[in-house]
Design a protein around this motif. Structure first.
Motif: not given
Length: 119
Positions: A36-37, A42-44, A60-61, A79-80
């Protein structure tokens, strides 16, 4: 190597076969592994396979703002990218020892010092 400098082709072929089997096993492990990234604290979160195929994306909404989609897009890209970097590290850990061994086997100019055209 046998006396007189002639390479033992049977031993070279056996070593190549063993390395190929190890390489295939490592590739299979990478395809099944997931890393993961994250971005934005940590929102995405992006999840990719060990071979860097995007598997899932979690948002995250709280980060979804219809008036600011650019920030969301930036977080997704980050994140990707983070997940892809982690997959590359995993690949280096799994494949490094195997691909590093090719250099030693190949030697100067060919297999175990065997001069082959174009090498």
């Amino acid at each position: 190597m046998q006396p007189g400098g002639a390479p033992n082709m049977q031993a070279i072929l056996q070593q190549a076969q063993k390395m190929q089997e190890q390489l295939l096993a490592a590739q299979q492990e990478l395809a099944e592994a997931e890393v993961t990234g994250t971005a934005g604290g940590g929102l995405v979160t992006a999840t990719v396979s060990g071979s860097a195929e995007l598997k899932s994306l979690s948002i995250d909404p709280k980060v979804v703002d219809p008036d600011d989609t650019e920030t969301l897009a930036d977080l997704i890209v980050a994140a990707v990218r983070d997940a892809s970097n982690n997959a590359q590290k995993l690949q280096a850990d799994k494949m490094g020892p195997l691909t590093g061994g090719l250099g030693g086997m190949m030697g100067e100019g060919g297999l175990g010092g065997l001069q082959l055209p174009g090498m």
